[in-house]
Design a protein around this motif. Structure first.
Motif: not given
Length: 247
Positions: A29-36, A70-72, A87-96
């Protein structure tokens, strides 16, 4: 202090929880976040607690998404305030959230509409197309309207993170109803966050009304992100979602 997790262990826990619920192998599946990014949600973003929630949700991308990203998208009110961040991934999630969202995205500290980001993500994953209107200033400099669609239809899980109280209820219902009638292979999971004990009657209505839409309410985000992998996963894995994953 930013939350750091063992993503490999957390992803393995999610896969095991899905297996126990009847999904023998997570489908691609493609996974995406939609952030308010509305004004009422600012404190949670600046305090880092929404970044902690994203951190706990990264395993869903690692378990399902073939490219492990994860598309954001961020959103507030109106079509012009929907932005495809990165996109968010295992390398850039900290402090995203601090690096890419706070004070940097269109619509920061705006109102709240759901329908426009839902439309944009449906187009992004190939299920429909929308026309992105050029602004008045943009038209002055020669910019034109453009059609947004990714082309290939991709089965997708869209996770919408919001503190609620949107101003486009009728339009949101129309977008979700049209998506269900087209049989788009997209599941929308709304996560309603309220640290003041608020309720989310409209999001609950969406979860009840549509077969491809779920809702999870969080009344204490700091406590929620501190749950064990199993405890957190159980909150998200509903019978409806399992049925959709197995279809």
């Amino acid at each position: 202090m930013a939350l750091v997790v063992n993503l490999e262990k957390a992803t393995q826990a999610l896969v095991l929880n899905l297996q126990k619920a009847g999904v023998v192998k997570p489908p691609e599946l493609e996974v995406g976040f939609a952030i308010d990014v509305s004004g009422s949600f600012e404190d949670e973003h600046r305090d880092g607690v929404t970044n902690d929630l994203l951190t706990r949700l990264i395993p869903w991308g690692l378990a399902f998404d073939p490219d492990k990203k994860v598309d954001c998208f961020t959103f507030s009110n109106g079509a012009s305030h929907v932005e495809n961040v990165c996109p968010i991934n295992a390398d850039n999630y900290q402090g995203f959230v601090k690096k890419h969202i706070i004070g940097k995205v269109n619509g920061w500290n705006g109102g709240t509409d759901y329908s426009y980001v839902l439309e944009r993500m449906l187009a992004h994953f190939g299920w429909t197309q929308i026309v992105e209107r050029a602004s008045v200033i943009g038209r002055f400099f020669g910019k034109k309207d453009k059609v947004v669609q990714s082309g290939q239809k991709r089965r997708s899980l869209v996770i919408v993170i919001t503190d609620g109280e949107n101003s486009d209820r009728a339009r949101t219902l129309d977008v979700l109803r049209a998506s269900q009638e087209r049989r788009d292979e997209v599941y929308f999971l709304f996560i309603g966050v309220s640290n003041q004990g608020g309720s989310f009657p409209f999001l609950e209505q969406l979860g009840d009304e549509f077969d491809n839409t779920g809702f999870v309410g969080i009344d204490n985000l700091r406590a929620f992100v501190a749950l064990s992998d199993d405890e957190l996963n159980i909150r998200f894995i509903s019978e409806e979602l399992i049925t959709w994953l197995k279809s």
